[in-house]
Each structure stands twice: as C-alpha cells, then as structure tokens.
Design an enzyme around this catalytic site. Structure first.
Site, mmCIF file in Angstrom:
data_model
loop_
_atom_site.group_PDB
_atom_site.id
_atom_site.type_symbol
_atom_site.label_atom_id
_atom_site.label_comp_id
_atom_site.label_asym_id
_atom_site.label_seq_id
_atom_site.Cartn_x
_atom_site.Cartn_y
_atom_site.Cartn_z
ATOM 1 N N CYS A 61 0.937 -1.486 -0.105
ATOM 2 C CA CYS A 61 0.211 0.424 -0.038
ATOM 3 C C CYS A 61 0.729 1.097 -0.132
ATOM 4 O O CYS A 61 1.542 1.467 0.717
ATOM 5 C CB CYS A 61 -1.042 0.048 1.568
ATOM 6 N N CYS A 130 -20.681 2.278 -0.682
ATOM 7 C CA CYS A 130 -20.351 1.996 0.054
ATOM 8 C C CYS A 130 -18.714 2.391 0.734
ATOM 9 O O CYS A 130 -18.136 3.711 0.168
ATOM 10 C CB CYS A 130 -19.128 0.931 -1.550
ATOM 11 N N ARG A 262 -15.936 -9.494 -9.283
ATOM 12 C CA ARG A 262 -14.824 -8.019 -9.406
ATOM 13 C C ARG A 262 -13.719 -7.729 -10.311
ATOM 14 O O ARG A 262 -12.533 -8.630 -8.717
ATOM 15 C CB ARG A 262 -15.062 -6.480 -8.200
#
Length: 336
Positions: A61, A130, A262
């Site tokens: 990240c 979301c 997804r």
C-alpha cells in the site's frame, strides 16, 4: 441451477483451480450463464476521501505512512466534493460509489460524523454507497447501516497463513470480526483479495476457502492484481499473469455462483482481449474512473467502448433490493 455450498474443501477448490484452462473457463461461463443477466456488469467508482498517513504496514500500500511513495497526505474530503464525484460517476454509468479512507479503524469522532453525512448524501442520489474505512465495531456498522450504507469493503488480501508476511499491524481475525460486524448490521459484504503479492497458489486457494465457507457468501468478491508501487516492500514484484487472474475469477465464480465477482486493480495493464476473457470466466463487476484511490485505472469512456464491443450492459443500482434498514427508512418516509 448450481447448488450454493458453504463447505468447500481446499482439495475441491484446488481441483477446480488446476482444471485445464479452457475447460475451467467453459465451466465457469456455463455457471455464469445460468443467470439470465450474465451480460450485466456492475460498475463502481472508487474515491479516496482521506488519503495517506495510514499507521498500518500493508506491504502493497502506497498510503502507509512508513513508506516513502510520493503520495500526498490529505485530510478528509469535503462533502460537496464527494457529491460532485458521485454525480460524475453516476453520469459515467456507475451505480455504486465506494469511499475509501486510509484509516486503521473507524473512530467515533468528527471525521466519522462527516462520513455518515457523506453516506446519507450519496444515498440520496439513488446510488449504492460502499465504504472501506478499516476495522469497525458493531455499533459503528449499525450507524453506517442506519445512514443508508449499502456495502462495506474489507478485503482478506491473502490466506491466513500468509497474512503476517504482508501485514503485521493487525490480524486475520481482526478482518473476520469486522466482516461479522458488517453482516450483523445487514450491510452487503464486499471482500476479496490480491494476487501477485508473492503468495503461493495454495494461499490463493486457502483465501477462497475462507470466503466461500462463510455462513453467507460475500455479495461481492474483488479479485485484484497487485499494482507494484515504488517505495513499498512489494515494489519489485513481477506483473501477475492474465491466466492467473482468469483462473482466480473462474474458480470464484464456480464456488460462489451468485456472488458478484469484481475485476479490480490491475486493469490498466490488461488489454481488452484479456479483460474479455475475465468477463467470459465470470467477472461481472469492475471499478471505473481514472483512479482507484491512488493507482491508475481506465477511464469511463474507455470502459463504455469495451462494453459496446463485448455486448455488456451496466447493472442498475439496487438490483437485488436495498438492505433492510434502507427499506425501512424509505417505507417510513413514504407513510409520512
């Protein structure tokens, strides 16, 4: 129709994953086509409402404070900017807006109150809302539900055995507890993983076993390909093969037949042909818009051209109905 199972074994999933590729795609495509709306693709747009400065050490990240990745730290975004981004995404074809904050966990403070207001505002646009905000407790999940939150994303990333290699600042059980809290609040669960972290195929299979053996399958399972970022520990990882992505998507489709699968991060490195294989193998959702939090992504126009070429259509919001709380709110307002 295909049976929905919650008792898959690693051996069964491994056998599916290692099926000869064309047979695997055919099997997944057959299951996918049992759904009359197989050509519908749910389009989500993902925005970062609070960027950088995260105390976690997720090795992939760029928003982790401990890594020097060139990501600018931004405080929480004003609600007006979020509404403008939601309206732009809706105009581009998105039916869901996902708001991400670089937090370890939700705290009961002014920033959380701002998120609650954002959820209410985007929900009023008739879009599925979301959030991905890190860990949260039962009370916080319920507050988000009451505000109209449709889905909550909290990825497992990898297998339980591999998890400590990728993240040391929280545990796998922390992730599972948050997902349990989300489920108790009757919020739709979005949880998947990332491939290309240096994990083994066994790790991928183990992660899929965890997801598919939950009492209720996640409504959405994102399959991400790592986008290596300079400055992170995984900066030098090689690009994931499209065949690995196809195998993951097809296996997910077979063991979780009703789940929205997804095709997520890593699409900028994939050709239209490669993405078409993923849709054939059972993917029926993607993130659209030029950026996923801090990483590049194809534009809405590019994706709409691909949809036209492949004969895909955007899925409308609330296709499977609203969560219970949203329905109750609407019924109350209607009766007033």
């Amino acid at each position: 129709m295909t049976e929905i199972r919650n008792n898959w074994t690693k051996e069964e999933i491994a056998e599916i994953y290692h099926t000869p590729l064309l047979d695997l795609i055919y099997r997944a495509a057959t299951i996918h086509r049992e759904n009359k709306d197989y050509a519908e693709v749910q389009i989500s747009s993902l925005i970062s409402i609070k960027t950088g400065g995260c105390p976690e050490d997720c090795a992939y990240c760029p928003q982790a404070a401990r890594y020097n990745t060139g990501v600018d730290v931004h405080a929480i975004m004003p609600k007006e900017e979020v509404i403008a981004a939601a309206e732009k995404a809706k105009a581009g074809g998105a039916s869901r807006l996902c708001m991400g904050a670089a937090w370890r966990e939700v705290r009961d403070n002014r920033d959380f109150e701002k998120v609650i207001d954002m959820v209410k505002a985007v929900n009023a646009l008739d879009m599925e809302v979301c959030c991905t905000l890190g860990m949260l407790n039962e009370a916080q999940a319920q507050r988000l539900a009451d505000a109209g939150l449709y889905a909550y994303n909290h990825n497992l990333d990898t297998s339980e055995d591999d998890y400590k290699r990728i993240i040391t600042t929280r545990t796998y059980d922390d992730r599972l507890q948050t997902l349990s809290n989300v489920r108790k609040a009757k919020i739709s669960v979005c949880s998947g993983g990332i491939i290309g972290l240096g994990e083994t195929v066994e790790d991928r299979i183990s992660m899929l076993k965890t997801l598919s053996n939950m009492p209720q399958h996640p409504e959405s399972v994102p399959i991400n390909a790592l986008v290596p970022v300079k400055g992170t520990p995984l900066a030098d990882q090689p690009r994931v093969s499209v065949w690995d992505m196809v195998r993951m998507i097809a296996t997910t489709r077979i063991i979780m037949p009703k789940t929205v699968v997804r095709l997520s991060a890593g699409r900028t490195e994939m050709s239209t042909v490669e993405q078409a294989l993923c849709f054939m193998a059972g993917a029926n959702s993607l993130f659209a818009g030029e950026k996923l939090l801090t990483t590049p992504n194809p534009s809405f126009d590019t994706d709409m051209a691909m949809f036209e070429l492949l004969g895909l259509t955007p899925r409308k919001a609330f296709k499977n109905g609203r969560p219970q709380q949203q329905t109750e709110i609407l019924e109350t307002e209607t009766s007033l």
